[in-house]
Design a protein around this motif. Structure first.
Motif, PDB file in Angstrom:
ATOM      1  N   LYS B  26       5.637  -5.931  18.150  1.00  0.00           N
ATOM      2  CA  LYS B  26       5.423  -6.022  16.698  1.00  0.00           C
ATOM      3  C   LYS B  26       6.612  -5.357  16.038  1.00  0.00           C
ATOM      4  O   LYS B  26       7.072  -4.300  16.490  1.00  0.00           O
ATOM      5  CB  LYS B  26       4.176  -5.224  16.296  1.00  0.00           C
ATOM      6  CG  LYS B  26       2.886  -5.990  16.412  1.00  0.00           C
ATOM      7  CD  LYS B  26       2.540  -6.578  15.058  1.00  0.00           C
ATOM      8  CE  LYS B  26       1.295  -7.423  15.112  1.00  0.00           C
ATOM      9  NZ  LYS B  26       1.342  -8.458  14.071  1.00  0.00           N
ATOM     10  N   MET B  32       3.018   1.476   6.938  1.00  0.00           N
ATOM     11  CA  MET B  32       1.876   1.853   6.087  1.00  0.00           C
ATOM     12  C   MET B  32       0.657   0.961   6.308  1.00  0.00           C
ATOM     13  O   MET B  32      -0.442   1.302   5.896  1.00  0.00           O
ATOM     14  CB  MET B  32       2.271   1.823   4.603  1.00  0.00           C
ATOM     15  CG  MET B  32       3.228   2.903   4.189  1.00  0.00           C
ATOM     16  SD  MET B  32       2.519   4.558   4.372  1.00  0.00           S
ATOM     17  CE  MET B  32       3.503   5.175   5.699  1.00  0.00           C
ATOM     18  N   LEU B  34       0.691  -1.113   9.555  1.00  0.00           N
ATOM     19  CA  LEU B  34       0.618  -1.230  11.011  1.00  0.00           C
ATOM     20  C   LEU B  34       0.098   0.050  11.672  1.00  0.00           C
ATOM     21  O   LEU B  34      -0.752  -0.009  12.567  1.00  0.00           O
ATOM     22  CB  LEU B  34       2.008  -1.598  11.551  1.00  0.00           C
ATOM     23  CG  LEU B  34       2.103  -1.943  13.027  1.00  0.00           C
ATOM     24  CD1 LEU B  34       1.081  -2.988  13.432  1.00  0.00           C
ATOM     25  CD2 LEU B  34       3.517  -2.423  13.357  1.00  0.00           C
ATOM     26  N   VAL B 159      12.348 -12.474  11.588  1.00  0.00           N
ATOM     27  CA  VAL B 159      12.458 -11.252  10.785  1.00  0.00           C
ATOM     28  C   VAL B 159      12.749 -11.637   9.340  1.00  0.00           C
ATOM     29  O   VAL B 159      13.690 -12.401   9.075  1.00  0.00           O
ATOM     30  CB  VAL B 159      13.625 -10.363  11.289  1.00  0.00           C
ATOM     31  CG1 VAL B 159      13.689  -9.069  10.488  1.00  0.00           C
ATOM     32  CG2 VAL B 159      13.495 -10.081  12.774  1.00  0.00           C
TER      33      VAL B 159
END
Ligand code: FAD
Ligand code: FES
Ligand code: FES
Lengths: 155, 265
Positions: B26, B32, B34, B159
């Motif tokens: 991941k 904040m 995850l 990404v």
């Protein structure tokens, strides 16, 4: 285990920690800086607020590895050789705490506020404390304390 | 929290390939969302590919007809940016209303958009302004990006690098917030853009953020709160939870839309 190094309250520290070590665990369990508290597991209460590179963060929601190389200040870093910081003194003078569990986070959040807003209004303080929960005081005296602490810091 | 490997690649390409080679990797941005999820053991990735080591993912620039915000830019930086305040004040205000100061100091736009929480604020701004989400592979229009509850068009190893927001003639965001978390119970972003009026709603629908074409059409001919005042949003398909029922949320959508239009002027 990876090594993390950072400055905590002006001192360089370094340790091998598991990647899953939270910054708050590192502070409390490795450095014995137990002034930073853990009040929830949902990132909402703010008892764990410390400063990382000059801004307030919830140390329960940051890995120690994410603070590698950073400058960290905790509640233990505020006093001047045993003399309370004016913001701490203001909490004492204004009865800004009851059990005191939320207080370290309140003080650290307050200092981040007054850095950019040296004369906060009552509403500014209340808005800023959105992420700091107190089960005891009802906030009134916390707001008073922060305004008094800000005034003392202005001199 | 279960154990994992922490990786700190120094380029987007390296991050993407690290994710490709991980068992169950991941990306980590502000953490904040995850990290709280992992603390509750609702997620247990084998590897966290930390994007903080990539120098080129932070910053805000003026693109002439809008703003470009790089993925790792924090909510606090967007809220405090003079560029965003001048070009799209509604977006700066939205960022300043996310969570609390400590959350805004760490949370990032890339993380918020990638996560697509059905009650998050940024997805409403992206959809309301017609933003473009830029990744290491392609550019995706907001209309095609948010595909459902916590679902986006992103591939596993893709990404987000930046989000491009066109400025609007008028725009505003109003949210009826959960008083504990400040997540939106219902939030409405309205904008008058070169391509017409746009109305995006977060917090309300079981499918996540979406647009309300009936309101957009009404605003096309008459940009005023009155134009949408009599549009009743059906409660079917809206969320019911401890905070609000579907019927109440339906009512809030129209109320927040009216307030947003009035605030946009
Ligand atoms: C107490 C609290 C209150 C909050 N209140 C609100 C609120 O009112 N409104 C609101 O909108 N949000 C709120 N949030 C969520 C907050 O905005 C998060 O910062 C945000 O949702 C996730 O951003 P992050 O940078 O922290 O991402 P992370 O938690 O690091 O990542 C989130 C997800 O996005 C993925 N990801 C991250 N960056 C990228 C990238 N560049 N490319 C591809 N994938 C990526 C990660 O793999 C992960 O799956 C709140 C959070 C907390 C803890
Ligand atoms: S312990 Fe960090 S927010 Fe509650
Ligand atoms: S003084 Fe007890 S929680 Fe605030």
């Amino acid at each position: 285990m990876p090594t993390v190094s950072m400055t905590v309250n002006g001192k360089s520290v370094s340790a091998d920690v598991e990647p899953r070590t939270l910054l708050v665990q590192y502070l409390r369990e490795h450095l014995s800086l137990t002034g930073t508290h853990v009040g929830c597991d949902t990132s909402q209460c703010g008892a764990c607020v410390v400063h990382v590179d000059g801004v307030s963060v919830k140390s329960c929601t940051m890995l120690a590895a994410q603070a590698d190389g950073a400058e960290v200040v905790t509640i233990e870093g505020l006093d001047d050789n045993g003399t309370l910081h004016p913001m701490q003194e203001a909490f004492r003078d204004n009865h800004g705490l009851q059990c005191g569990f939320c207080t370290p986070g309140m003080v650290m959040s307050a200092l981040d506020l007054v850095k950019n807003n040296p004369s906060p209004s009552e509403q500014d303080v209340r808005d800023w404390l959105e992420g700091n929960i107190c089960r005891c005081t009802g906030y009134h005296n916390i707001v008073k304390s922060i305004q008094a602490g800000a005034a003392a810091m202005r001199g | 929290m279960y154990s994992f490997n922490h990786q700190l690649p120094n380029s987007v390409a390296a991050a993407s390939s690290a994710l490709g080679s991980a068992d169950d990797g991941k990306f980590l941005a502000g953490g904040m969302t995850l990290l709280p999820t992992m603390k509750q053991r609702l997620a247990s990735p084998s590897d966290l590919i930390d994007l903080a080591g990539i120098g080129d993912l932070v910053g805000i620039s003026d693109s002439g007809d809008g703003v470009v915000i790089k993925a790792m830019t924090t909510h606090a930086a967007v809220a405090g940016s003079s560029v965003v305040q001048a070009k799209i004040p509604a977006l700066a205000a939205l960022a300043g209303g996310i969570g609390d100061p400590a959350v805004r100091n760490r949370g990032t736009i890339g993380g918020s958009v990638a996560n697509n929480d059905p009650a998050a604020d940024y997805p409403a701004a992206c959809l309301g302004l017609g933003a473009t989400i830029v990744t290491n592979k392609r550019e995706i229009g907001a209309d095609d990006f948010f595909t459902g509850l916590f679902e986006t068009a992103l591939e596993e190893d893709e990404v987000i690098t930046e989000v491009r927001f066109p400025a609007a003639q008028k725009a505003a965001y109003q949210k009826f917030e959960n008083p504990a978390s400040r997540y939106a119970i219902v939030g409405v972003f309205v904008a008058q853009t070169a391509g017409g009026a746009r109305v995006a709603v977060t917090g309300a629908s079981q499918d996540g953020v979406g647009r309300i074409s009936e309101m957009e059409q009404a605003l096309g001919g008459n940009w005023s709160a009155d134009a949408v005042a009599n549009i009743d949003v059906p409660a079917d398909g809206l969320n019911t939870d401890i905070h609000a029922s579907a019927a109440y949320r339906a009512h809030l959508v129209t109320t927040m839309a009216k307030r947003a239009i009035a605030a946009a002027g």
